[in-house]
Design a protein around this motif. Structure first.
Motif, PDB file in Angstrom:
ATOM      1  N   LEU A 136       0.861  -1.181   0.000  1.00 53.66           N
ATOM      2  CA  LEU A 136       0.000   0.000   0.000  1.00 53.66           C
ATOM      3  C   LEU A 136       0.893   1.226   0.000  1.00 53.66           C
ATOM      4  CD1 LEU A 136      -2.939  -0.549   2.533  1.00 53.66           C
ATOM      5  CD2 LEU A 136      -3.099  -0.209   0.066  1.00 53.66           C
ATOM      6  N   ARG A 137       0.691   2.111  -0.975  1.00 53.63           N
ATOM      7  CA  ARG A 137       1.558   3.266  -1.117  1.00 53.63           C
ATOM      8  C   ARG A 137       0.881   4.563  -0.683  1.00 53.63           C
ATOM      9  NH1 ARG A 137       4.765   3.443  -6.478  1.00 53.63           N
ATOM     10  NH2 ARG A 137       6.272   4.358  -5.046  1.00 53.63           N
ATOM     11  N   ASP A 138      -0.331   4.458  -0.167  1.00 54.91           N
ATOM     12  CA  ASP A 138      -1.028   5.656   0.288  1.00 54.91           C
ATOM     13  C   ASP A 138      -1.061   5.756   1.807  1.00 54.91           C
ATOM     14  OD1 ASP A 138      -2.805   3.644   0.834  1.00 54.91           O
ATOM     15  OD2 ASP A 138      -4.348   4.310  -0.581  1.00 54.91           O
ATOM     16  N   THR A 139      -0.157   5.051   2.469  1.00 56.51           N
ATOM     17  CA  THR A 139       0.016   5.173   3.909  1.00 56.51           C
ATOM     18  C   THR A 139       1.437   5.639   4.186  1.00 56.51           C
ATOM     19  OG1 THR A 139       0.722   2.851   4.146  1.00 56.51           O
ATOM     20  CG2 THR A 139      -1.627   3.308   4.361  1.00 56.51           C
ATOM     21  N   ALA A 140       1.653   6.195   5.343  1.00 57.63           N
ATOM     22  CA  ALA A 140       2.985   6.667   5.708  1.00 57.63           C
ATOM     23  C   ALA A 140       3.347   6.087   7.088  1.00 57.63           C
ATOM     24  CB  ALA A 140       3.025   8.191   5.742  1.00 57.63           C
ATOM     25  N   PRO A 141       4.311   5.145   7.117  1.00 59.08           N
ATOM     26  CA  PRO A 141       5.058   4.599   5.970  1.00 59.08           C
ATOM     27  C   PRO A 141       4.199   3.635   5.156  1.00 59.08           C
ATOM     28  CG  PRO A 141       5.644   3.424   7.973  1.00 59.08           C
ATOM     29  CD  PRO A 141       4.734   4.542   8.409  1.00 59.08           C
ATOM     30  N   GLU A 142       4.755   3.161   4.045  1.00 62.03           N
ATOM     31  CA  GLU A 142       4.033   2.208   3.210  1.00 62.03           C
ATOM     32  C   GLU A 142       3.742   0.930   3.996  1.00 62.03           C
ATOM     33  OE1 GLU A 142       6.573   1.695  -0.174  1.00 62.03           O
ATOM     34  OE2 GLU A 142       5.811   3.491  -1.175  1.00 62.03           O
ATOM     35  N   THR A 143       2.638   0.263   3.647  1.00 57.70           N
ATOM     36  CA  THR A 143       2.177  -0.914   4.373  1.00 57.70           C
ATOM     37  C   THR A 143       2.269  -2.152   3.491  1.00 57.70           C
ATOM     38  OG1 THR A 143       0.618   0.424   5.670  1.00 57.70           O
ATOM     39  CG2 THR A 143       0.229  -1.950   5.612  1.00 57.70           C
ATOM     40  N   HIS A 144       2.867  -3.202   4.016  1.00 60.62           N
ATOM     41  CA  HIS A 144       2.915  -4.478   3.296  1.00 60.62           C
ATOM     42  C   HIS A 144       1.608  -5.238   3.520  1.00 60.62           C
ATOM     43  CE1 HIS A 144       7.593  -4.877   2.954  1.00 60.62           C
ATOM     44  NE2 HIS A 144       7.124  -3.726   2.497  1.00 60.62           N
TER      45      HIS A 144
END
Length: 408
Positions: free
Chosen positions: A346-354
């Motif tokens: 997931l690239r819309d979280t900070a940090p990215e989520t696996h």
């Protein structure tokens, strides 16, 4: 999706992708003067030039070399400079190389066969080099091409992707490639999205490709066809494969189909499942009767939006992420040395989520790898969502909320 400009006209990129034949003349003029098109994804900056690239009878738009990072992150031409691709490893002996002029691919399948003195058919002799290159399977080439085209990435701004979009993205990447030393457009046909208004043009383009598949003076020339599979049906002598973009049949032996069922099991089991798609790369040759015979193939399982997946459960997760407009990427293995390869990021979280989809519980090697990856993530403080398909329904899986306003 953003607009593009060429030949004095501004049009939606999606329309150019869906109807390439409609824009041939205007793109031809722009290719001469000024020699490029322009992407309008950004404002207040210098226009971002686009390459106008010919493939067969049509022209397509591609990102300017080394300029992908300048586009907005939700633009089709955006290239993430932080993403390492299989072709970026700097190994001159690799089967698939990225060069300044495009991809250079060496397949483990022969595209030209010549009869030997004994009458048997063998591969065309290759030119010896100081260090021999490795060769890629059809599946490895298909997966790499999909990744190079950015089709393993979803930006979250849309809820669907059709074959016309895939075709455009693929042609933008493969346009100047070499495959086994031959120009890609001479040996690889990427099926166009069917359009009744352009039926004759589509058929003529494919017929021109087939006309190059000849057997003459002991030399047989083969070709590659890429499209979405709609059906694999038994015939009197084997099986017939149909692609969704055309009514043409491709004939395969029972032995080849049985081999494909074992080698591409997840893809093969998805036939008939409306939640999934199967993309195939067919190595074909033309028979004396004009039929197209499949001599090898690769099948890749995809979600409804053509995101590549490794299982039907990954398809379900990918479909959910697309439906919820999440921004994510499906990683592919870059090298055997990769120690972390989540199913999705997931690239819309900070940090990215696996995101991990667990579907082989109880298998010793699988469980050991699972524990290893969990330990690595904990050490690196990487947040993760884990879906155990045997213990939890997909709709019960809690995803972190999107925290990035602009999808990437």
């Amino acid at each position: 999706m953003y607009d593009v400009s060429f030949d004095g006209e501004t049009v939606p990129l999606g329309d150019v992708q869906d109807n390439p034949a409609r824009y041939v003349k205007r793109l031809e003029r722009a290719k001469v003067t000024p020699g490029y098109a322009v992407c309008l994804c950004t404002t207040g900056t210098a226009p971002l030039q686009l390459v106008i690239r010919r493939y067969g009878s049509l022209l397509h738009l591609a990102g300017w070399p080394e300029g992908g990072h300048r586009h907005k992150k939700d633009c089709d031409f955006f290239k993430d400079p932080n993403v390492v691709k299989p072709t970026d490893v700097g190994d001159s002996t690799a089967a698939i190389l990225a060069t300044p002029t495009g991809l250079n691919v060496k397949l483990d399948a022969a595209l030209t066969l010549r009869e030997t003195a004994t009458g048997s058919r063998g591969s065309a002799p290759s030119t010896s080099t100081r260090q021999s290159r490795r060769s890629a399977t059809l599946l490895a080439f298909l997966q790499t091409l999909w990744t190079e085209a950015g089709l393993n990435r979803w930006i979250g701004a849309a809820m669907s992707r059709h074959w016309g979009h895939c075709n455009s993205q693929l042609l933008a990447e493969i346009g100047t490639a070499l495959i086994n030393g031959a120009e890609a457009q001479n040996v690889l046909h990427i099926m166009r999205r069917f359009d009744e208004a352009h039926r004759s043009e589509i058929n003529a383009e494919f017929d021109a490709f087939v006309s190059r598949l000849t057997t003459d003076k002991g030399t047989t020339r083969r070709g590659l066809v890429l499209g979405e599979v709609s059906e694999v049906a038994p015939t009197q002598y084997g099986h017939a494969i149909a692609l969704r973009q055309s009514v043409r049949k491709y004939y395969a032996s029972t032995g080849l189909i049985e081999h494909a069922q074992r080698t591409h099991a997840h893809a093969w089991r998805a036939f008939g499942d409306r939640s999934a798609r199967v993309v195939a790369l067919l190595l074909v040759e033309r028979t004396s009767k004009g039929h197209l015979r499949v001599v090898d193939l690769a099948a890749m399982l995809c979600s409804q939006a053509f995101v590549p997946c490794d299982s039907i459960h990954e398809v379900a997760m990918a479909n959910r992420l697309v439906a919820e407009r999440r921004s994510f990427v499906k990683p592919v293995r870059m090298s055997p040395a990769d120690d972390m390869l989540p199913d999705f990021i997931l690239r819309d979280t900070a940090p990215e989520t696996h995101i991990e989809v667990y579907g082989m519980n109880g298998v010793a090697l699988y469980e050991a790898r699972k524990r290893e990856k969990q330990a690595l993530r904990a050490a690196r403080r990487i947040p993760a969502v884990e879906w155990d398909i045997e213990r939890q329904a997909l709709e019960e899986v809690v995803l972190p909320p999107s925290r990035i306003a602009s999808p990437c």
